[in-house]
Structures are given as structure tokens and as C-alpha cells.
Motif scaffolding. Sequence first.
Motif, short mmCIF file in Angstrom:
data_model
loop_
_atom_site.label_atom_id
_atom_site.label_comp_id
_atom_site.label_asym_id
_atom_site.label_seq_id
_atom_site.Cartn_x
_atom_site.Cartn_y
_atom_site.Cartn_z
N ALA A 160 38.68 63.83 50.52
CA ALA A 160 38.78 65.08 51.17
C ALA A 160 40.15 65.12 52.36
O ALA A 160 39.97 64.24 53.19
CB ALA A 160 37.63 65.50 51.24
N THR B 261 41.55 67.03 55.40
CA THR B 261 41.38 67.93 56.50
C THR B 261 42.34 67.69 57.61
O THR B 261 43.15 66.50 57.57
CB THR B 261 40.08 67.91 56.73
N SER C 20 35.29 72.44 59.33
CA SER C 20 35.52 72.17 57.99
C SER C 20 34.99 70.49 57.30
O SER C 20 34.63 70.50 56.37
CB SER C 20 37.29 71.87 57.78
N LEU D 208 32.58 70.32 54.41
CA LEU D 208 32.76 69.28 53.14
C LEU D 208 31.69 68.05 53.08
O LEU D 208 31.27 67.93 51.98
CB LEU D 208 33.94 68.18 53.72
N ARG E 149 49.95 68.95 52.96
CA ARG E 149 48.91 69.04 52.43
C ARG E 149 48.97 69.35 51.09
O ARG E 149 48.00 69.13 50.26
CB ARG E 149 48.14 70.35 53.50
N ILE F 139 40.32 67.45 47.17
CA ILE F 139 40.05 68.76 47.87
C ILE F 139 40.69 68.83 49.34
O ILE F 139 40.86 67.75 49.92
CB ILE F 139 38.51 69.16 47.74
N GLU F 140 41.32 69.84 49.82
CA GLU F 140 41.44 70.03 51.07
C GLU F 140 41.00 71.29 51.71
O GLU F 140 41.01 72.35 51.33
CB GLU F 140 43.17 70.35 51.21
N CYS F 141 40.15 71.08 52.73
CA CYS F 141 39.45 71.93 53.61
C CYS F 141 40.03 72.06 55.14
O CYS F 141 39.36 71.04 55.76
CB CYS F 141 37.85 71.98 53.47
N THR G 182 39.39 77.96 46.44
CA THR G 182 38.13 78.45 46.23
C THR G 182 38.08 79.67 46.80
O THR G 182 38.95 80.15 47.21
CB THR G 182 37.14 77.15 46.81
N TYR H 258 40.99 82.11 54.88
CA TYR H 258 40.93 80.44 54.65
C TYR H 258 40.00 80.01 53.57
O TYR H 258 39.06 80.47 53.39
CB TYR H 258 39.95 79.88 56.02
N CYS I 34 39.40 76.48 50.66
CA CYS I 34 39.91 75.39 50.35
C CYS I 34 41.03 75.02 49.04
O CYS I 34 40.85 75.95 48.23
CB CYS I 34 38.60 74.47 49.92
#
Length: 299
Positions: free
Chosen positions: A39, A41, A61, A65, A92, A103-105, A121, A225, A227
Motif C-alpha cells: 500500500a 501513502t 490514510s 488502509l 505514485r 493500492i495508493e491512499c 475507489t 480524494y 484511493c
Amino acid sequence: MGKKVTLFILTLVLATTGQASSWAGQVLEKIKQTGVINAGTRKDAIPFGYINEQGKWVGYSLDVLEIIRKDVEKQLGKPIKLNLVEVTTQDRFNKIKDGSIDIECASTTFTWERNKTVDFTVSYFASGTKVLVKKDRGIGSVETLAGLKVGVIPKTTNEQAIKIQHPAAQLVMVKDRKEGLQKLEAGTIDAFASDGILLEGLKKESSNPNNLEVVPEFPYAYESYACMIPQDQSQWRNMVNYSLVKFMEGIVSDQPEPVAIYEKWFGEENGVTPYPRDSINDYFQGIVDSHEWIPLVNY
């Protein structure tokens, strides 16, 4: 003999490449096999992801996650670990595309252009483009930025917002928010543009935060915002969306655990960067209403 060997090697390479491509496309299956969610962030985006005074990687974040990890662990029926990977404004998208992360949050804004190469998402927060300025400069309206030097990070939604809303402003490119703050304090720029909630966090890194303010009251452009995940991974996206919708539903219905997470970062009394619950509840309610209501038996 040489042609047969060459043909064999070529066949092997093509088969291996095909398997790798197919494997890379099945994110949820990879997570199930490895027991790990990679993940992405941030480490420079208070309060979404940053290093606190104790040297610990924390943020809203990261808590989101962790909620996703717990739900995935429960749904897959096996232990799942969260492997945090630092991402930046510059890398990113590539880390999502090349499979470095699942995933990127962080504080990434949905745009239709970005959605051509990555998937998003449901949104889990909202902010908007504002500017950080020194107090008593009288900066805050469209007209007052004309002719002023405004720092922006290249290829961000903030850069686009300033270009559209303030065509007479002189844009100065900066590497990141830290450099933007440094240039503002040194007086080489008159304002630094970013998301309002992130600018409130950036103020805390200033040597004289009381000399700075975030303006205007209402953003020049609003930011949603979400993910990011690799494209064409509907099962993985659905699983993440379930966790996000359940979390937001918990906040609007005043469930203790999700509310405590929100208040830790955005509470008006003790939050890191206050953001009114009334405002975010309306936003979250709209997202929850577009999905099936989830029985909150887990909270």
C-alpha cells in the motif's frame, strides 16, 4: 539445432511473460497468495500520511488502509499484512501502473484524465485548492493573485486550478510542499497553492505558523480524494469500496470506532487539522446513499 534452441528459448520467454502479465493483473489473487497488501501513502502530507514527532509513520490514510486490511483479512479468511510504501507526487501513478503497489491512499484527487490509466475507489475525503500566504497581505480573492508569484507543484490539480481561476498569476514550480513553504517564508513567492486541508497541516511545519494563513474561505476548486488501484480489477475495487463505505457509514451514523478515527485527525477540539463533522457528514452521506446500506455489526 541452433534454430530449435532459439525457438525453445523464445517460446519459454513468451510463456513466462504471458504468465507474469496475467499474474500482475490479478491483484486480489496475489494478495491472497502472498498474504500482503502493498500500500502506497505519503510521508509529507499532514494529516493523511506523515512522520510524527516520535518518528512514527502515522496519518488518516494509514488508519483507512488498516481498516481495509482488516476487512480483507476477514473476507479472505487468512492473515493479511500491510506493507507500507512511500509514494510521492511524481511516482505514485507509476507505482500503481507497474504493480509496485496494490493500492495508493494518500491525498490523491480523482480526475477523468487520471482515470484513463488508473482506477479509483469511492471518495473518502474532500478538500479544495487554496493558498498559503503570510498574514496581512490581503490575499484571498481571484483579483488579488493577479501578478503575484504563486508556487505550485507541477502536474497537480492545484496547478490546473490556479491556471484557470488566476490566469494573471505568475506560476512558480516547486518540487513539493516543503519547498513551497520554504520559498513562501523566504519571500521568493507570494503564495503557495495546494489542498486547503494539507496547507493547514503544512502550517504546523513552519517556524512561525501564527504568521501564516490559508485563504480563501471557499476553495478555488474542489478536490475529491480517493484511493488508486490498478485498472480492471473490479473484485479488488469492490472489496476496498466496501470497507470505505462501511467506514463512512459508521461516521454518519455516529459509531464510536470510526468517529474516534475521524476525530483523531480532524476533530475541532483536539484533531491534528480540524475539519467540521457537519460538513464531512453531508459529503459522506451522499456517497453512502449511492450504495447499499451495510449493517454495522462490526462496530
